[in-house]
Design a protein around this motif. Structure first.
Motif, mmCIF file in Angstrom:
data_model
loop_
_atom_site.group_PDB
_atom_site.id
_atom_site.type_symbol
_atom_site.label_atom_id
_atom_site.label_comp_id
_atom_site.label_asym_id
_atom_site.label_seq_id
_atom_site.Cartn_x
_atom_site.Cartn_y
_atom_site.Cartn_z
ATOM 1 N N LEU A 174 3.131 -2.117 -18.008
ATOM 2 C CA LEU A 174 1.871 -1.868 -18.702
ATOM 3 C C LEU A 174 1.332 -0.449 -18.467
ATOM 4 C CD1 LEU A 174 0.051 -5.223 -17.863
ATOM 5 C CD2 LEU A 174 0.956 -4.559 -20.105
ATOM 6 N N LEU A 175 1.956 0.302 -17.577
ATOM 7 C CA LEU A 175 1.386 1.568 -17.126
ATOM 8 C C LEU A 175 1.183 2.564 -18.258
ATOM 9 C CD1 LEU A 175 0.378 3.393 -14.888
ATOM 10 C CD2 LEU A 175 2.755 3.971 -14.336
ATOM 11 N N GLY A 176 2.159 2.691 -19.154
ATOM 12 C CA GLY A 176 2.024 3.631 -20.261
ATOM 13 C C GLY A 176 0.802 3.344 -21.113
ATOM 14 N N LEU A 177 0.512 2.055 -21.339
ATOM 15 C CA LEU A 177 -0.667 1.675 -22.122
ATOM 16 C C LEU A 177 -1.953 1.968 -21.364
ATOM 17 C CD1 LEU A 177 0.443 -1.741 -23.690
ATOM 18 C CD2 LEU A 177 0.692 0.575 -24.613
ATOM 19 N N VAL A 178 -1.953 1.700 -20.056
ATOM 20 C CA VAL A 178 -3.131 1.969 -19.237
ATOM 21 C C VAL A 178 -3.525 3.437 -19.328
ATOM 22 C CG1 VAL A 178 -4.006 2.062 -16.861
ATOM 23 C CG2 VAL A 178 -2.714 0.069 -17.635
ATOM 24 N N ILE A 179 -2.562 4.328 -19.343
ATOM 25 C CA ILE A 179 -2.827 5.764 -19.336
ATOM 26 C C ILE A 179 -3.232 6.288 -20.712
ATOM 27 C CG2 ILE A 179 -1.732 8.026 -19.024
ATOM 28 C CD1 ILE A 179 -0.103 6.761 -16.746
ATOM 29 N N ILE A 180 -2.568 5.831 -21.776
ATOM 30 C CA ILE A 180 -2.758 6.454 -23.092
ATOM 31 C C ILE A 180 -3.791 5.743 -23.961
ATOM 32 C CG2 ILE A 180 -1.040 5.172 -24.464
ATOM 33 C CD1 ILE A 180 -1.556 9.016 -24.380
ATOM 34 N N TYR A 181 -4.061 4.476 -23.722
ATOM 35 C CA TYR A 181 -4.896 3.659 -24.611
ATOM 36 C C TYR A 181 -6.214 4.329 -25.001
ATOM 37 C CZ TYR A 181 -7.180 -0.647 -26.338
ATOM 38 O OH TYR A 181 -7.827 -1.591 -27.100
ATOM 39 N N PRO A 182 -7.066 4.741 -24.050
ATOM 40 C CA PRO A 182 -8.385 5.274 -24.449
ATOM 41 C C PRO A 182 -8.309 6.502 -25.350
ATOM 42 C CG PRO A 182 -8.329 4.795 -22.102
ATOM 43 C CD PRO A 182 -6.907 4.732 -22.592
ATOM 44 N N LEU A 183 -7.299 7.341 -25.143
ATOM 45 C CA LEU A 183 -7.170 8.562 -25.926
ATOM 46 C C LEU A 183 -6.754 8.294 -27.366
ATOM 47 C CD1 LEU A 183 -5.452 10.782 -23.218
ATOM 48 C CD2 LEU A 183 -7.840 10.873 -23.965
#
Length: 365
Positions: free
Chosen positions: A323-332
């Protein structure tokens, strides 16, 4: 099995293709705004081509010991073809799937279908959650440190985790829970993020979960193997999970495994913790789906920290890392935080992939 690409260079070529893609995306991020229609149309076309590349490159790889557990699956496939009885002790749905292909189809088609089951749920999940911006989320998933390994080595776990992302993208609870049930019968270790999902759905205070994560570090340092024994004695004593927590080391994981407190893996995990704190606590980004994803990541990663000394710690950590990639990029991809936000996205992508390239290519030598 023969291939046009020398087997010794198969993985290296893959990572260098990713490097080229990431550099191109980084350079383009300085030319157009992320919401620009031309940018989104171009990324959609490129994203589809990228998806097909991944399907073909992963799905048509040769059957070879260099891909770790792939060879174990192939040997089990041959046993079924030679009349070995159905193994009821393994994860039922995946075993039925393997048994059907062994009796009716071929091993290459079996592994190609595994690649489809690994990649298509990520595509559909990213499309559902991010709409026109799906490519960036899909790319972040594909350039993650463990992405290649769970497509070619930890195959069942990879399929199950991809289906989990698809499940949390669903709006209707029936389809979501049906997918959860299917996932458990593909790889039962995914019961951990599934149980965490139900926990964080009822209680969504990210700040409390962040406190929990930081608390797990001294608890793990101070209490050593206590947590491993606790998990094994509390119902997590499935043979496969027991191997991950208490088994011997093995060289097929794609990186050199070291038994002990993995500060390097902890720092990698901390990037997601920082992102969750930064966007939810500091920036007050209020998005139900993002909070859900972050909270699952934080809690599941905290459980991994408690058993971080296990010889298969990297497989246990994958129960959050996927899930890490989503955690980092989601808000942007959901909100405007900065001027020239596309540049920030490009920088994050190249830095995120930098860790993957460092561990899987540079240090792997």
């Amino acid at each position: 099995m023969n291939t046009l690409i020398p087997i010794d260079y198969y993985e290296l070529i893959y990572y260098n293709v990713l490097l080229l893609i990431v550099v191109v995306i980084f350079m383009q991020s300085f030319k157009l705004e992320v919401q620009d229609v031309a940018n989104l149309k171009g990324k959609n076309v490129f994203g589809i081509l990228f998806l097909f590349f991944l399907i073909l490159y992963i799905g048509l790889r040769p059957i070879n010991y260099r891909f770790g557990d792939m060879l174990n699956y192939y040997n089990e496939f041959l046993e079924y073809q030679n009349g070995y009885p159905f193994d009821t002790s393994k994860d039922f749905v995946f075993e039925v799937f393997k048994y059907f292909f062994a009796k009716n189809l071929t091993a290459p088609l079996f592994f190609f279908t595994c690649a489809l089951l690994y990649l298509l749920p990520l595509y559909f999940g990213a499309k559902k959650i991010f709409n026109d911006y799906w490519f960036y989320a899909f790319l972040m998933l594909a350039i993650s440190f463990s992405f290649w390994g769970y497509g070619v080595n930890g195959i069942r776990n990879g399929i199950a985790s991809s289906l989990f992302i698809l499940a949390i993208s669903k709006d209707k609870w029936i389809s979501k829970y049906m997918l959860f049930l299917l996932i458990i019968f593909i790889h039962k270790s995914l019961i951990i993020p599934i149980l965490v999902y139900f926990l964080v759905s009822k209680y969504s205070n990210t700040k409390v979960y962040l406190y929990f994560w930081f608390l797990t570090i001294p608890l793990s340092l101070a209490m050593g193997g206590f947590w491993e024994n606790l998990f094994l004695s509390a119902g997590f004593n499935d043979d496969k999970l027991s191997l991950y927590i208490g088994g011997v080391d093995q060289a097929s994981e794609g990186v050199t495994l070291k038994i002990g407190f993995r500060w390097d893996f902890l720092l990698y995990s901390a990037t997601g913790i920082f992102a969750a704190w930064f966007f939810i606590i500091k920036k007050k980004f209020n998005d139900k789906t993002y909070s859900l994803i972050c909270n699952i990541y934080i809690v599941a990663n905290g459980f991994w920290i408690l058993v971080i000394r296990a010889s298969y710690s990297n497989r246990f950590s994958y129960l959050s890392w996927f899930l890490l990639g989503l955690v980092i990029i989601y808000p942007l991809l959901k909100n405007k935080f900065y001027e020239n936000q596309h540049r920030k996205i490009g920088i994050i992508i190249i830095l995120y992939f930098g860790f993957t390239y460092l561990l899987n290519v540079i240090l792997a030598k």
